[in-house]
Design a protein around this motif. Structure first.
Motif, PDB file in Angstrom:
ATOM      1  N   UNK A 229      57.351  36.150  41.904  1.00  0.00           N
ATOM      2  CA  UNK A 229      57.759  36.594  40.567  1.00  0.00           C
ATOM      3  C   UNK A 229      59.051  35.945  40.115  1.00  0.00           C
ATOM      4  N   UNK A 230      60.042  35.845  41.026  1.00  0.00           N
ATOM      5  CA  UNK A 230      61.302  35.178  40.673  1.00  0.00           C
ATOM      6  C   UNK A 230      61.070  33.717  40.322  1.00  0.00           C
ATOM      7  N   UNK A 259      48.795  32.477  44.413  1.00  0.00           N
ATOM      8  CA  UNK A 259      48.480  33.851  44.001  1.00  0.00           C
ATOM      9  C   UNK A 259      47.010  34.162  44.263  1.00  0.00           C
ATOM     10  N   UNK A 260      46.141  33.199  43.983  1.00  0.00           N
ATOM     11  CA  UNK A 260      44.717  33.416  44.267  1.00  0.00           C
ATOM     12  C   UNK A 260      44.506  33.615  45.769  1.00  0.00           C
ATOM     13  N   UNK A 261      45.210  32.820  46.551  1.00  0.00           N
ATOM     14  CA  UNK A 261      45.096  32.972  48.000  1.00  0.00           C
ATOM     15  C   UNK A 261      45.640  34.321  48.454  1.00  0.00           C
ATOM     16  N   UNK A 262      46.752  34.733  47.879  1.00  0.00           N
ATOM     17  CA  UNK A 262      47.338  36.022  48.241  1.00  0.00           C
ATOM     18  C   UNK A 262      46.373  37.154  47.909  1.00  0.00           C
ATOM     19  N   UNK A 263      45.727  37.061  46.761  1.00  0.00           N
ATOM     20  CA  UNK A 263      44.778  38.106  46.382  1.00  0.00           C
ATOM     21  C   UNK A 263      43.613  38.152  47.371  1.00  0.00           C
ATOM     22  N   UNK A 311      47.858  36.709  35.657  1.00  0.00           N
ATOM     23  CA  UNK A 311      47.901  36.641  34.194  1.00  0.00           C
ATOM     24  C   UNK A 311      49.171  35.936  33.718  1.00  0.00           C
ATOM     25  N   UNK A 312      50.290  36.172  34.425  1.00  0.00           N
ATOM     26  CA  UNK A 312      51.536  35.494  34.061  1.00  0.00           C
ATOM     27  C   UNK A 312      51.400  33.991  34.206  1.00  0.00           C
ATOM     28  N   UNK A 315      49.492  32.665  31.361  1.00  0.00           N
ATOM     29  CA  UNK A 315      50.350  32.618  30.177  1.00  0.00           C
ATOM     30  C   UNK A 315      51.330  31.450  30.256  1.00  0.00           C
ATOM     31  N   UNK A 316      51.846  31.164  31.462  1.00  0.00           N
ATOM     32  CA  UNK A 316      52.760  30.030  31.618  1.00  0.00           C
ATOM     33  C   UNK A 316      52.059  28.709  31.342  1.00  0.00           C
ATOM     34  N   UNK A 317      50.805  28.606  31.775  1.00  0.00           N
ATOM     35  CA  UNK A 317      50.057  27.385  31.485  1.00  0.00           C
ATOM     36  C   UNK A 317      49.881  27.231  29.979  1.00  0.00           C
ATOM     37  N   UNK A 318      49.519  28.327  29.293  1.00  0.00           N
ATOM     38  CA  UNK A 318      49.392  28.267  27.834  1.00  0.00           C
ATOM     39  C   UNK A 318      50.730  27.929  27.179  1.00  0.00           C
TER      40      UNK A 318
END
Length: 406
Positions: A229-230, A259-263, A311-312, A315-318
């Protein structure tokens, strides 16, 4: 026998990540030789396991030499020692059947030791194969003496990768047996609690220790997610400050993969705990299920964080693509203004570049063929006209706000 409690090792803190413009070129785009060697070793190990008899134990070439740490305890007794000999550890274990024991095995290189542990603690060959495979998803299975649990310990490294190690836990009437392939782990808070004295860990059954190990693994997910997150906030600030480049997009995509791997790591953990809660009270007593319900809540929260960060990242990619589009629009605006200035100038210059003859074939004078070309002030007047057009356009563009960011 009472042994002094050793100094507690602090819980690892998440790395401080602050990419700057002075960062070296990203090495994420190119795999290092060590990464390629690790991938090749993993591929060879998978190929080696193809067609093997179920329950075949295969030790990786890069496995660490085993370390054996025995922690024996009850409400008034505590003994912690690292044994160089498995026979000595087993002798002490059988000598104190009234105590509760935690046998921590770190490193798998000794196949004879692994087979001895399998025989002495009645571990099914398929379960020991899962221990050595080291890439099992989180799960729980029943054994002859208790339960077999698998958890994934995670850490977000300074190289912006999620490292995960497998923790295999076997429970019995008076023991907990854990396996891990690395010497470092996130279980030190549990060891500290055992050394402290009269705690719930000392009073409850070994299954409570298994819960405590599972809980600290889940709790360690939060520093991992906090570091992610940071880092996402740092990338977002960098985009807003107009310092985004191709490397920023590479980092965003890299974090998205993490993040996908963490999930993928957390989701089976939730299912594992849910299965524990559904087990009969003979296997998991109700007083222990209460604590596992807390673990279930932690797993749900970790999943929610993973979904939020996914989701963040989207949004960053967008935001990055929008920033790049705005930059392209700024460039196009500048080019358009330059073109708009030179279009009338080019027209005028091109108009006077036409080759109309002042004198006809018979020597007559054509007075309508650009007579200003032969005026003494023709050229200065033309330059003044061109300058006036440029100044007029600049003033017009400025009042429209096209020359500023307003």
């Amino acid at each position: 026998m009472m042994s002094p409690a050793s100094a507690a090792t602090p819980l690892p803190t998440p790395p401080l990540l602050n990419p700057t413009d002075e960062d070296e070129e990203d090495e994420d785009d190119q795999l290092s030789e060590a990464d390629l060697a690790e991938m090749e070793a993993a591929r060879l190990l998978r190929e080696q396991q193809i067609g093997q008899r179920p329950g075949t134990l295969i030790i990786r070439d890069d496995a660490l030499p085993p370390r054996l740490i025995l922690t024996s305890y009850d409400e008034d007794y505590f003994h912690e020692h690292e044994y160089a000999s498995y026979d000595e550890l087993l002798h002490f274990f059988h000598k104190h059947p009234e105590k509760k024991h935690w046998i921590d095995v770190r490193g798998y290189r000794d196949l004879d030791l692994i087979q001895s542990l399998q025989a002495d603690f009645r571990i099914h060959p398929l379960q020991m194969e899962d221990v050595l495979s080291d890439y099992q998803r989180a799960k729980v299975e029943e054994t002859d003496d208790g339960l077999f649990l698998v958890s994934r310990m995670t850490e977000f490294t300074r190289q912006l990768d999620i490292e995960d190690d497998q923790l295999s836990i076997f429970t019995g009437p008076n023991y907990v047996l854990t396996f891990q392939d690395d010497y470092d782990d996130c279980l030190e808070p549990v060891r500290v609690r055992l050394r402290m004295g009269r705690t719930n860990l000392r009073r409850h059954s070994p299954l409570y220790l298994a819960y405590a190990l599972t809980d600290v693994v889940l709790d360690h997910y939060y520093p991992t997610m906090a570091a992610i997150g940071d880092y996402l906030e740092t990338l977002e600030e960098r985009i807003f400050q107009g310092r985004s480049d191709r490397r920023v997009l590479n980092r965003i995509l890299h974090v998205k993969k993490d993040i996908v791997r963490f999930r993928r790591l957390v989701y089976p953990e939730r299912e594992k705990i849910a299965e524990l809660l559904r087990m009969p009270d003979e296997d998991v007593p109700e007083e222990i299920k209460v604590f596992f319900k807390d673990c279930y809540d932690h797993a749900i929260q970790a999943l929610d964080l993973a979904e939020s960060y996914r989701e963040t990242v989207s949004s960053l990619i967008d935001l990055y693509m929008s920033d790049q589009s705005n930059r392209a629009n700024e460039v196009m605006k500048v080019l358009t203004i330059i073109s708009s200035i030179f279009i009338p100038l080019s027209f005028i210059v091109g108009l006077y570049g036409m080759n109309f003859q002042r004198e006809g074939p018979n020597g007559q004078i054509n007075h309508l063929n650009m007579p200003e070309l032969y005026s003494p002030w023709g050229y200065p007047a033309l330059l003044a006209l061109l300058a006036f057009i440029v100044v007029f356009q600049l003033i017009y563009f400025y009042r429209k706000g096209w020359l500023t960011n307003k």
